[in-house]
Design a protein around this motif. Sequence first.
Motif, PDB file in Angstrom:
ATOM      1  N   ARG A 210      -7.209  -1.611  -3.945  1.00 23.03           N
ATOM      2  CA  ARG A 210      -6.594  -1.110  -2.718  1.00 23.03           C
ATOM      3  C   ARG A 210      -5.513  -0.062  -2.996  1.00 23.03           C
ATOM      4  O   ARG A 210      -4.492  -0.009  -2.298  1.00 23.03           O
ATOM      5  CB  ARG A 210      -5.985  -2.269  -1.895  1.00 23.03           C
ATOM      6  CG  ARG A 210      -7.017  -3.316  -1.521  1.00 23.03           C
ATOM      7  CD  ARG A 210      -6.545  -4.209  -0.405  1.00 23.03           C
ATOM      8  NE  ARG A 210      -7.492  -5.292  -0.163  1.00 23.03           N
ATOM      9  CZ  ARG A 210      -8.598  -5.142   0.553  1.00 23.03           C
ATOM     10  NH1 ARG A 210      -8.892  -3.989   1.098  1.00 23.03           N
ATOM     11  NH2 ARG A 210      -9.419  -6.163   0.737  1.00 23.03           N
ATOM     12  N   LEU A 211      -5.781   0.717  -4.012  1.00 24.79           N
ATOM     13  CA  LEU A 211      -4.877   1.825  -4.309  1.00 24.79           C
ATOM     14  C   LEU A 211      -5.430   3.124  -3.745  1.00 24.79           C
ATOM     15  O   LEU A 211      -4.718   4.118  -3.589  1.00 24.79           O
ATOM     16  CB  LEU A 211      -4.702   1.973  -5.827  1.00 24.79           C
ATOM     17  CG  LEU A 211      -3.870   0.887  -6.498  1.00 24.79           C
ATOM     18  CD1 LEU A 211      -4.104   0.874  -7.997  1.00 24.79           C
ATOM     19  CD2 LEU A 211      -2.402   1.092  -6.192  1.00 24.79           C
ATOM     20  N   VAL A 212      -6.728   3.114  -3.472  1.00 22.24           N
ATOM     21  CA  VAL A 212      -7.418   4.303  -2.993  1.00 22.24           C
ATOM     22  C   VAL A 212      -8.421   3.871  -1.932  1.00 22.24           C
ATOM     23  O   VAL A 212      -8.986   2.779  -2.017  1.00 22.24           O
ATOM     24  CB  VAL A 212      -8.157   5.001  -4.170  1.00 22.24           C
ATOM     25  CG1 VAL A 212      -9.213   5.962  -3.657  1.00 22.24           C
ATOM     26  CG2 VAL A 212      -7.173   5.716  -5.080  1.00 22.24           C
TER      27      VAL A 212
ATOM     28  N   PRO B 200      -2.071   2.950   0.848  1.00 21.35           N
ATOM     29  CA  PRO B 200      -0.717   2.424   0.608  1.00 21.35           C
ATOM     30  C   PRO B 200      -0.668   0.939   0.294  1.00 21.35           C
ATOM     31  O   PRO B 200       0.280   0.481  -0.352  1.00 21.35           O
ATOM     32  CB  PRO B 200       0.008   2.697   1.928  1.00 21.35           C
ATOM     33  CG  PRO B 200      -0.845   3.684   2.669  1.00 21.35           C
ATOM     34  CD  PRO B 200      -2.240   3.400   2.235  1.00 21.35           C
ATOM     35  N   GLU B 201      -1.681   0.184   0.704  1.00 14.44           N
ATOM     36  CA  GLU B 201      -1.592  -1.282   0.584  1.00 14.44           C
ATOM     37  C   GLU B 201      -1.339  -1.738  -0.851  1.00 14.44           C
ATOM     38  O   GLU B 201      -0.487  -2.583  -1.094  1.00 14.44           O
ATOM     39  CB  GLU B 201      -2.862  -1.936   1.116  1.00 14.44           C
ATOM     40  CG  GLU B 201      -3.177  -1.589   2.551  1.00 14.44           C
ATOM     41  CD  GLU B 201      -4.271  -0.547   2.624  1.00 14.44           C
ATOM     42  OE1 GLU B 201      -5.206  -0.625   1.821  1.00 14.44           O
ATOM     43  OE2 GLU B 201      -4.188   0.354   3.482  1.00 14.44           O
ATOM     44  N   GLY B 202      -2.108  -1.179  -1.783  1.00 19.70           N
ATOM     45  CA  GLY B 202      -1.961  -1.569  -3.171  1.00 19.70           C
ATOM     46  C   GLY B 202      -0.546  -1.352  -3.671  1.00 19.70           C
ATOM     47  O   GLY B 202       0.041  -2.225  -4.324  1.00 19.70           O
ATOM     48  N   PHE B 203       0.000  -0.203  -3.335  1.00 24.12           N
ATOM     49  CA  PHE B 203       1.343   0.126  -3.790  1.00 24.12           C
ATOM     50  C   PHE B 203       2.375  -0.832  -3.194  1.00 24.12           C
ATOM     51  O   PHE B 203       3.310  -1.260  -3.879  1.00 24.12           O
ATOM     52  CB  PHE B 203       1.683   1.571  -3.424  1.00 24.12           C
ATOM     53  CG  PHE B 203       0.859   2.558  -4.194  1.00 24.12           C
ATOM     54  CD1 PHE B 203       1.313   3.058  -5.394  1.00 24.12           C
ATOM     55  CD2 PHE B 203      -0.370   2.975  -3.718  1.00 24.12           C
ATOM     56  CE1 PHE B 203       0.556   3.963  -6.114  1.00 24.12           C
ATOM     57  CE2 PHE B 203      -1.138   3.875  -4.438  1.00 24.12           C
ATOM     58  CZ  PHE B 203      -0.677   4.368  -5.634  1.00 24.12           C
ATOM     59  N   ALA B 204       2.180  -1.156  -1.934  1.00 26.41           N
ATOM     60  CA  ALA B 204       3.085  -2.093  -1.277  1.00 26.41           C
ATOM     61  C   ALA B 204       3.063  -3.439  -2.012  1.00 26.41           C
ATOM     62  O   ALA B 204       4.114  -4.032  -2.297  1.00 26.41           O
ATOM     63  CB  ALA B 204       2.688  -2.269   0.181  1.00 26.41           C
ATOM     64  N   ARG B 205       1.849  -3.902  -2.296  1.00 26.11           N
ATOM     65  CA  ARG B 205       1.683  -5.157  -3.011  1.00 26.11           C
ATOM     66  C   ARG B 205       2.437  -5.127  -4.332  1.00 26.11           C
ATOM     67  O   ARG B 205       3.109  -6.084  -4.719  1.00 26.11           O
ATOM     68  CB  ARG B 205       0.184  -5.331  -3.278  1.00 26.11           C
ATOM     69  CG  ARG B 205      -0.243  -6.696  -3.722  1.00 26.11           C
ATOM     70  CD  ARG B 205       0.037  -7.714  -2.705  1.00 26.11           C
ATOM     71  NE  ARG B 205      -0.937  -8.768  -2.586  1.00 26.11           N
ATOM     72  CZ  ARG B 205      -0.843  -9.724  -1.691  1.00 26.11           C
ATOM     73  NH1 ARG B 205       0.157  -9.711  -0.836  1.00 26.11           N
ATOM     74  NH2 ARG B 205      -1.736 -10.665  -1.624  1.00 26.11           N
ATOM     75  N   LEU B 206       2.321  -4.010  -5.006  1.00 25.44           N
ATOM     76  CA  LEU B 206       2.945  -3.815  -6.305  1.00 25.44           C
ATOM     77  C   LEU B 206       4.459  -3.895  -6.183  1.00 25.44           C
ATOM     78  O   LEU B 206       5.135  -4.595  -6.947  1.00 25.44           O
ATOM     79  CB  LEU B 206       2.548  -2.436  -6.817  1.00 25.44           C
ATOM     80  CG  LEU B 206       2.410  -2.218  -8.306  1.00 25.44           C
ATOM     81  CD1 LEU B 206       1.376  -3.170  -8.873  1.00 25.44           C
ATOM     82  CD2 LEU B 206       2.032  -0.782  -8.593  1.00 25.44           C
TER      83      LEU B 206
END
Lengths: 109, 109
Positions: free
Chosen positions: A58-60, A75-81
């Motif tokens: 979910r980074l792309v 954005p979801e992946g980054f938020a998770r990170l």
Amino acid sequence: MSPRIEIDRLFQALGDPTRRAIVDRLSLGPSSVSGLAAPLEITVTAVAQHLQVLEAARLVRTEKAGRVRTCRIAPEGFARLERWIADHRAQWERRLDRLGDVLAEDGDD
Amino acid sequence: MSPRIEIDRLFQALGDPTRRAIVDRLSLGPSSVSGLAAPLEITVTAVAQHLQVLEAARLVRTEKAGRVRTCRIAPEGFARLERWIADHRAQWERRLDRLGDVLAEDGDD
DNA sequence: TCATCGATGAAGTCATGACTTCACTATCAG
DNA sequence: CTGATAGTGAAGTCATGACTTCATCGATGA
């Protein structure tokens, strides 16, 4: 889906320099698969494989219109990170606080 | 040393579930090498190898006193990581802003 | 001093993963 | 329809990396 696995995919995805290069590129704006492949000097097939990994993390996000697949940052992946890091930081900082209470009991800053 | 390499080590280090488990454990407080190995059910040697990776990524700091090596969280790596994410987020959000000026639509998570 | 304990180094095994090539499908232009 | 374009799928190669075992070393406590 287990959050462990999710975080796993995230870090594993970003652990590869080529995939981070793709993320770098997509931060500047959307691109096609072959558009991504060109500056990287690897085959389109390889890029497609990387994209699968990045999408799973979910980074792309990608969508296919006609014969061209357009890729953009998700954005979801980054938020998770960010949340993962924040959680851990909070945890060890809380601990250091308690430690400070004990060690500096005659008034700290 | 190149910042690329640094980020590389960071993500690569955290890409492994066992190493993240070590980080998890150390967030709760310092531990010896064998103390880390016990709940993970792998050899002390394996843990020592992971620790080398984590130290190189500046995610963990260790020091040896007598025959026991004490391991603790090192904030620098995490800070580096946060900055990387923030930079990228800033980049694509700036772009979305410009786009938003034109299209005027939507909000995201 | 001696047995033990915590950790390290060297070397080997085994799986995974980052690529490639080749064959193929689907779309678009002439 | 024909031929070029954009991407996908399958399969193989090759390196890396996550472990192990075994041998060893230095600190420690009886």
